[in-house]
Design an enzyme around this catalytic site. Structure first.
Site, PDB file in Angstrom:
ATOM      1  N   GLN A  33      92.456  22.615 -46.744  1.00 13.77           N
ATOM      2  CA  GLN A  33      92.543  21.719 -45.594  1.00 13.77           C
ATOM      3  C   GLN A  33      92.074  22.424 -44.326  1.00 13.77           C
ATOM      4  OE1 GLN A  33      96.588  20.275 -45.707  1.00 13.77           O
ATOM      5  NE2 GLN A  33      96.186  18.952 -47.456  1.00 13.77           N
ATOM      6  N   ARG A  64      87.303  13.081 -48.885  1.00 13.46           N
ATOM      7  CA  ARG A  64      86.051  13.686 -48.410  1.00 13.46           C
ATOM      8  C   ARG A  64      84.887  12.713 -48.506  1.00 13.46           C
ATOM      9  NH1 ARG A  64      89.670  17.432 -49.782  1.00 13.46           N
ATOM     10  NH2 ARG A  64      89.476  19.588 -49.097  1.00 13.46           N
ATOM     11  N   SER A 108      93.716  27.816 -47.795  1.00 11.09           N
ATOM     12  CA  SER A 108      93.954  26.382 -47.605  1.00 11.09           C
ATOM     13  C   SER A 108      92.635  25.646 -47.484  1.00 11.09           C
ATOM     14  CB  SER A 108      94.789  26.150 -46.342  1.00 11.09           C
ATOM     15  OG  SER A 108      94.695  24.791 -45.956  1.00 11.09           O
ATOM     16  N   ARG A 154     105.115  13.983 -55.713  1.00 11.53           N
ATOM     17  CA  ARG A 154     105.025  14.869 -56.893  1.00 11.53           C
ATOM     18  C   ARG A 154     106.417  15.252 -57.426  1.00 11.53           C
ATOM     19  NH1 ARG A 154      99.624  15.065 -57.199  1.00 11.53           N
ATOM     20  NH2 ARG A 154      98.475  15.531 -55.290  1.00 11.53           N
ATOM     21  N   ARG A 214     108.959  22.005 -51.597  1.00 11.78           N
ATOM     22  CA  ARG A 214     108.935  21.733 -53.042  1.00 11.78           C
ATOM     23  C   ARG A 214     109.723  22.750 -53.858  1.00 11.78           C
ATOM     24  NH1 ARG A 214     102.801  19.213 -53.548  1.00 11.78           N
ATOM     25  NH2 ARG A 214     103.482  17.123 -52.950  1.00 11.78           N
ATOM     26  N   ASP A 231      99.189  22.144 -56.231  1.00 11.48           N
ATOM     27  CA  ASP A 231      99.882  20.846 -56.238  1.00 11.48           C
ATOM     28  C   ASP A 231     100.646  20.570 -57.530  1.00 11.48           C
ATOM     29  OD1 ASP A 231      99.038  20.273 -53.689  1.00 11.48           O
ATOM     30  OD2 ASP A 231      97.268  19.153 -54.347  1.00 11.48           O
ATOM     31  N   ARG A 262     105.231  18.839 -40.519  1.00 15.98           N
ATOM     32  CA  ARG A 262     104.381  19.858 -41.173  1.00 15.98           C
ATOM     33  C   ARG A 262     103.528  20.616 -40.154  1.00 15.98           C
ATOM     34  NH1 ARG A 262     101.673  17.262 -46.342  1.00 15.98           N
ATOM     35  NH2 ARG A 262     101.158  19.449 -46.675  1.00 15.98           N
TER      36      ARG A 262
HETATM   37  C1  S3P Z   1      94.147  19.604 -50.359  1.00 13.89           C
HETATM   38  C2  S3P Z   1      94.466  20.924 -50.214  1.00 13.89           C
HETATM   39  C3  S3P Z   1      95.776  21.492 -50.566  1.00 13.89           C
HETATM   40  C4  S3P Z   1      96.581  20.538 -51.411  1.00 13.89           C
HETATM   41  C5  S3P Z   1      96.523  19.131 -50.919  1.00 13.89           C
HETATM   42  C6  S3P Z   1      95.090  18.632 -50.915  1.00 13.89           C
HETATM   43  C7  S3P Z   1      92.806  19.143 -49.967  1.00 13.89           C
HETATM   44  O1  S3P Z   1      96.495  21.754 -49.368  1.00 13.89           O
HETATM   45  O2  S3P Z   1      97.926  20.966 -51.493  1.00 13.89           O
HETATM   46  O3  S3P Z   1      97.300  18.266 -51.728  1.00 13.89           O
HETATM   47  O4  S3P Z   1      92.404  18.033 -50.368  1.00 13.89           O
HETATM   48  O5  S3P Z   1      92.114  19.889 -49.264  1.00 13.89           O
HETATM   49  P1  S3P Z   1      96.321  23.162 -48.584  1.00 13.89           P
HETATM   50  O6  S3P Z   1      94.951  23.203 -48.086  1.00 13.89           O
HETATM   51  O7  S3P Z   1      97.331  23.091 -47.473  1.00 13.89           O
HETATM   52  O8  S3P Z   1      96.648  24.206 -49.595  1.00 13.89           O
END
Ligand code: S3P
Length: 446
Positions: A176, A31, A174, A399, A356, A325, A129
């Site tokens: 992300q 970020r 999420s 991981r 996982r 994670d 993915r």
């Molecule tokens: C992350 C959000 C998580 C996490 C990833 C990093 C991020 O994923 O598993 O390692 O930096 O926004 P999701 O948003 O798919 O849960």
């Protein structure tokens, strides 16, 4: 995919001891590069994680004309000469996110705001993915997203420009997805909001205001951004705290190995990342936070870890996002705890860098653990020691590799962890730091 690389890990020869400085947070490093690149002015970042994932994000901005100066050989400090929200130029080739879901999903939001088309791809794992979760909302905002499986799979070609504000209700918790939509919202003509079923990590919401863009978090579950039209480099250095996801490997190792006493400095304890500590505490771990302070907008503390007896516990869907994670290594803790550990509501684990749930169930079963797999979780009955002289596959997932290196500290012999080179994506220095506190782990052929 990160295929290759074998870790050899075996039983700890004594208690783990020492003091470690863990590298910078992966989520915040991504970020910081993104916001600094899109800001007007020069931003200095310290504590950047020089893992392959974050370097992929930095490379994308370099490919789009941003000047990034590395201030040290380790690539921990950098100066980013931001080009402003509208200053990126069309890349001359396909942008490569490597193994990083965070890079590709957050960048989908950034690229949706550009008037030129660009194409992103990634490694074999990332190409499997799901991307529909980001393609759908940015399309609703007015961007075009094309890719395999109707835009669900990489490579994705994205173009946009002037977007419209939306209220996106995400089916998954999420960060992300939320961050993708908020970043696209910087280019929208009106307010953009994201509502999630449970609050995910909130680093984007905390960092945007440092760059002059307020974010309004309404009821905990809805984040809204009224675009100001520009980002500005902060006057202060952007410091990144140590990554709690990396810290968890040592917390579990220290809990499991008798006679351990390990201190970790300035670890991020943001509540949306601190679920691992709540789960380990519920299992009986001895983790004391001291010297609580803050780094930028993020709370941190030193963590003092002592060995302890661990007990199974129940983790339900509500507890999942804050520890999303950390489950691979929490499964290791559970495999060696007394009693039963049950995790439910964690189906997202099946679409991470590997599946996982399946990868950890396979690996732990090979070393003798008692683990049952469910579509959305696991049931693990703890035992006292794991089997040694076993080969396991990390499936190119960082991981899984590090979690099994922790497991080996309580095995009867060495575990050979194959396809482990992906550790470089999030924690290139894992092996030297693990060895510094006495963990028995090395690279084959090192
Ligand atoms: C992350 C959000 C998580 C996490 C990833 C990093 C991020 O994923 O598993 O390692 O930096 O926004 P999701 O948003 O798919 O849960």
């Amino acid at each position: 995919m990160n295929i290759g690389g074998t870790l050899i890990a075996g039983p700890a020869r004594g208690g783990l001891t020492g003091e470690l400085t863990i590298p910078g947070d992966k989520s915040m490093s991504h970020r910081a590069v993104m916001l600094a690149s899109l800001a007007s002015g020069v931003t200095e970042v310290r504590g950047f994680l020089p893992g392959d994932d974050c370097l992929a994000t930095a490379r994308m901005f370099v490919d789009m004309g941003v000047d990034i100066e590395w201030l040290d050989e380790e690539k921990i400090s950098l100066r980013i000469h931001g080009v402003g929200l509208h200053g990126l130029r069309q890349p001359e080739h396909v942008l490569d996110a490597g193994n990083s879901g965070t890079c590709v999903r957050l960048m989908s939001g950034v690229l949706a705001g550009q008037s030129f088309p660009s194409t992103m791809t990634g490694d074999a794992s990332l190409c499997k993915r799901p991307m529909q979760r980001v393609a759908d909302p940015v399309r609703r905002m007015g961007a075009s997203v094309e890719g395999r499986d109707g835009g669900n799979l990489l490579p994705l070609t994205i173009s946009g420009g002037k977007l419209k504000g939306i209220h996106h209700v995400s089916e998954v918790a999420s960060a992300q997805v939320k961050s993708c939509v908020l970043l696209a919202g910087l280019y929208a003509d009106s307010e953009t909001c994201v509502t999630e079923p449970r609050q995910s990590r909130d680093h984007t919401e905390r960092m945007l205001p440092l760059f002059g863009q307020p974010v309004n978090v309404k009821d905990g579950l809805t984040a809204c951004l009224e675009p100001t039209g520009s980002l500005y480099a902060p006057e202060d250095i952007v410091n990144i705290p140590a990554d709690p996801s990396s810290a968890t490997f040592f917390a579990v190792a220290a809990s499991l190995v008798d006679g351990s006493r390990v201190n970790l400095s300035r670890i991020g304890i943001n509540p949306r990342r601190d679920g691992w500590r709540r789960i380990l505490n519920a299992m009986g771990a001895d983790i004391q936070p001291v010297h609580a302070s803050s780094v930028g907008m993020e709370p941190v503390a030193d963590l003092q870890l002592l060995s302890c007896n661990l007990y199974g516990c129940k983790v339900s869907a509500a507890d999942v996002p804050d520890a999303i994670d950390e489950f691979p290594v929490l499964f290791v803790a559970a495999a060696l705890a007394e009693g039963e550990f049950v995790l439910q509501g964690a189906e997202e684990l099946r679409v991470k860098e590997s599946d996982r749930i399946a990868a950890m169930a396979d690996a732990l079963r090979s070393v003798g653990a008692d683990i049952e797999e469910y579509p959305d979780g696991v049931r693990i009955r703890g035992i006292q020691r794991l089997k040694g002289d076993v080969d396991v596959d990390a499936h190119g997932d960082h991981r899984i590799a590090m979690a099994m290196a922790v497991a080996a500290q309580k095995a009867d012999g060495e575990i050979r962890i194959h396809n482990a080179s992906a550790i470089a994506t999030s924690f290139p220095d894992f092996v030297p730091l693990a060895r510094q506190i006495g963990m028995n782990v090395r690279w084959l052929d090192a």
